[in-house]
Motif scaffolding. Structure first.
Motif, PDB file in Angstrom:
ATOM      1  N   GLN A   1       2.027   5.930   5.418  1.00  0.00           N
ATOM      2  CA  GLN A   1       2.087   4.606   6.040  1.00  0.00           C
ATOM      3  C   GLN A   1       0.696   3.978   5.970  1.00  0.00           C
ATOM      4  OE1 GLN A   1       5.256   3.599   7.408  1.00  0.00           O
ATOM      5  NE2 GLN A   1       5.767   5.481   6.337  1.00  0.00           N
TER       6      GLN A   1
ATOM      7  N   CYS B   1      -2.181   1.817   7.352  1.00  0.00           N
ATOM      8  CA  CYS B   1      -2.587   1.469   8.714  1.00  0.00           C
ATOM      9  C   CYS B   1      -3.829   0.586   8.705  1.00  0.00           C
ATOM     10  CB  CYS B   1      -2.879   2.740   9.520  1.00  0.00           C
ATOM     11  SG  CYS B   1      -1.464   3.865   9.683  1.00  0.00           S
TER      12      CYS B   1
ATOM     13  N   GLY C   1       6.641  -3.554  10.322  1.00  0.00           N
ATOM     14  CA  GLY C   1       6.384  -2.216  10.818  1.00  0.00           C
ATOM     15  C   GLY C   1       6.152  -2.247  12.315  1.00  0.00           C
TER      16      GLY C   1
ATOM     17  N   TYR D   1       4.018  -2.231   1.875  1.00  0.00           N
ATOM     18  CA  TYR D   1       2.704  -1.644   1.584  1.00  0.00           C
ATOM     19  C   TYR D   1       1.780  -2.652   0.891  1.00  0.00           C
ATOM     20  CZ  TYR D   1      -0.577   2.140   0.445  1.00  0.00           C
ATOM     21  OH  TYR D   1      -1.680   2.947   0.371  1.00  0.00           O
TER      22      TYR D   1
ATOM     23  N   LYS E   1       5.213  -0.800   7.154  1.00  0.00           N
ATOM     24  CA  LYS E   1       6.310  -0.122   6.476  1.00  0.00           C
ATOM     25  C   LYS E   1       5.966   0.139   5.015  1.00  0.00           C
ATOM     26  CE  LYS E   1      10.400  -1.816   8.999  1.00  0.00           C
ATOM     27  NZ  LYS E   1      11.627  -2.648   8.856  1.00  0.00           N
ATOM     28  N   GLN E   2       6.548   1.208   4.470  1.00  0.00           N
ATOM     29  CA  GLN E   2       6.316   1.496   3.062  1.00  0.00           C
ATOM     30  C   GLN E   2       6.758   0.332   2.171  1.00  0.00           C
ATOM     31  OE1 GLN E   2       8.235   5.230   2.223  1.00  0.00           O
ATOM     32  NE2 GLN E   2       6.473   6.429   2.894  1.00  0.00           N
TER      33      GLN E   2
END
Length: 431
Positions: free
Chosen positions: A96, A98, A37, A61, A57-58
Motif C-alpha cells: 500500500q 502511504c 483508500g 497507486y 488503495k492499490q
C-alpha cells in the motif's frame, strides 16, 4: 488484483504499526475512508508527534505517487508559506502506498455542518479567502492545477487554537496545467466550472471557480449551484452570471448538448435549450428543483440574503466581497480573476475600510486578519519555477511540522428540524 481480494481490499486497523525506512507510526484512529483508500491518525513512535497517514488503495497507486510528487514540489517551492498541507514522507506498507502528512483538524464542509449550516461572517470569510488565494497563487506559479477545489478538501488547522487557519489538501488529481487537456475528471457539480461543462480548453481558472463556490457556500451555508444535472447547473449559472459569449460557445466542444443555434442572414447566435428540448435531445431525465438560487437574479442579490448591516462599513465590506465573488465566478474563464489579483482586491487588502477607527466592525475585522498575516506583497504575475527547481524538489525530502491532538467539536447535527431551527435564527424569513 481479482485473484487476491485480501490485498485489494486491505484496510488499516487501529493499533497497527506502519513502518517507513526511518519511522514507525502507531495507528490510533481512522479519520476517513473513500475511493482513494483510508486516512488514519498516527502517533510517531519515539517522539509522540501526531501525524495523518493517507493509505492509498492499490488501484489508486498511480494517483498516490502523483500526489507525492506534487507535494514534494510544493514543499521545495514555498515550504510552509503556502497554506497547503505539509508533506512529511512516503513509503510502502504491505504493497500500500502511504503518504505521511501533518495532522489537521476538520474540513470546511463538516465545520459548517457542525454549526447547523449557519454561515460565516463576511470578515471571517475574508480570512479564509486570503489563505486560499495564497495557496492557489503558489500552484499557479508552479504551473500546477489542483482540479478538485471544494470544501471537503480545505481543512481547518485547529478550530480552537487557530480559528480560521486553513490549508488545502488532497492533490491526488492535481496535474501540470499544460496537461489538463488530456484529462477527463469532472468536479462535483456544485463546484464544476462552465469551462468543464462546456468542454472548453482548461487551465488553472477552474481552481478559481472552485474557490468562488467555496466562498459562496461559506456565505450562504448552502451551495450556490445545484447538483442534479449539468443542464440544471449551467442554467443557474446563466441566470446569475449571464450567458457565455457566442464566440466562446462556438469554440466549446459540448455547446450543442446544451444550446441551439439561431441563425440570421449573416450571423448566428446560441440560445440555451429549454428543459423539454434538452430532455428530448439528450434522453436524460432532469428534475428542476428549488434552491438558494431560486431567490436570486444575480450575484448582487446576495446582499439581500443577510440581515441588513447597521454599520455602513460592514455594508461596504459585503459589497466588496460580492464584487470579488463576481470576478472569481466570471463565466468567461479568460476574464476570471487570478489568485494574485484576488490578493490585491480591496476586499482582501481592506483598503476600503482604512481610516474607520471608530467602527467596531472594522476593528474586529483587522484583528481577525492580524492573526493570519499575508505573505510578502506582490503586485504582478510571477513566473513558474525553472527546471532546476522542479528537479531539486523531486530529489529532496525534508521533515515537516506535526500538529497536536485536536479538541472535540460540537456533535454533528442529524436532525433536519434542528438545522432549520438554527438557520431561521440567522436568516429569519429568508429560509
Amino acid at each position: 488484483m481479482a485473484g487476491n481480494p485480501s490485498k485489494a481490499d486491505f484496510n488499516i486497523q487501529k493499533n497497527t504499526v506502519l513502518c517507513s525506512k526511518t519511522n514507525q507510526y502507531l495507528v490510533e484512529d481512522i479519520l476517513g475512508c473513500g475511493g482513494y483508500g483510508q486516512v488514519v491518525s498516527c502517533k510517531k513512535l519515539g517522539t509522540d508527534e501526531t501525524v495523518a497517514i493517507k493509505v492509498v488503495k492499490q488501484s489508486k497507486y498511480a494517483s498516490g505517487k502523483n500526489e507525492m510528487k506534487i507535494l514534494k514540489a510544493i514543499r521545495e517551492f514555498k515550504s510552509d508559506k503556502s497554506n497547503i498541507v505539509c508533506f512529511l514522507e512516503h513509503f510502502d506498507y504491505q504493497n500500500q502506498f502511504c503518504l505521511a502528512l501533518e495532522r489537521l483538524d476538520i474540513n470546511l464542509h463538516d465545520f459548517i455542518k457542525c454549526k447547523y449550516f449557519v454561515p460565516l461572517d463576511v470578515n471571517e470569510i475574508r480570512v479564509i479567502a486570503q489563505q486560499l488565494l495564497v495557496a492557489l497563487n503558489v500552484l499557479k506559479n508552479m504551473g500546477v492545477t489542483h482540479r478538485d477545489i471544494k470544501c471537503d478538501n480545505i481543512m481547518l488547522v485547529d478550530h480552537v487554537l487557530q480559528p480560521l487557519s486553513v490549508k488545502l489538501i488532497d492533490f491526488g488529481l492535481s496535474t501540470r496545467t499544460y496537461n489538463l487537456t488530456n484529462l477527463r475528471f469532472k468536479q462535483p457539480l456544485s463546484y464544476r466550472s462552465p469551462d468543464v461543462i462546456l468542454d472548453l480548453p482548461l487551465d488553472e481558472a477552474i481552481d478559481m471557480w472552485g474557490l468562488g463556490c467555496v466562498l459562496s457556500f461559506l456565505y450562504l451555508g448552502r451551495h450556490l449551484f445545484p447538483s442534479g444535472s449539468e443542464y440544471e447547473t449551467l442554467s443557474v449559472m446563466i441566470k446569475l452570471l449571464g450567458q457565455p459569449h457566442d464566440t466562446l460557445l462556438t469554440c466549446a466542444f459540448s455547446t450543442d448538448t446544451f444550446f441551439k443555434c439561431v441563425t440570421g442572414e449573416f450571423t448566428h447566435s446560441w440560445l440555451l435549450k429549454t428543459a423539454d428540448e434538452y430532455v428530448k435531445d439528450s434522453g436524460e431525465q432532469i428534475v428542476l428543483r428549488r434552491g438558494v438560487y431560486s431567490d436570486l437574479n444575480s450575484l448582487d442579490d446576495l446582499q439581500n440574503m443577510r440581515p441588513q448591516a447597521k454599520d455602513p462599513f460592514e455594508k461596504a465590506d459585503l459589497l466588496s466581497f460580492i464584487d470579488l465573488l463576481k470576478q472569481i465566478l466570471d463565466i468567461n474563464p479568460s476574464r476570471r480573476i487570478t489568485p494574485i489579483n484576488g490578493l490585491n482586491h480591496e476586499f482582501i487588502t481592506m483598503k476600503h475600510l482604512s481610516g474607520a477607527t471608530n467602527s467596531p466592525y472594522v476593528t474586529t475585522s483587522y484583528k481577525k486578519m492580524e492573526k493570519h498575516p499575508e505573505t510578502e506583497p506582490e503586485v504582478g504575475e510571477s513566473t513558474p519555477p525553472g527546471p532546476s527547481q522542479s528537479q531539486t524538489a523531486e530529489e529532496s525530502l525534508d521533515s515537516g511540522k506535526n500538529k497536536a491532538d485536536k479538541h472535540s467539536l460540537p456533535p454533528v447535527p442529524n436532525s433536519d428540524s434542528a438545522i432549520r431551527m438554527q438557520r431561521r435564527t440567522y436568516f429569519g424569513k429568508q429560509t
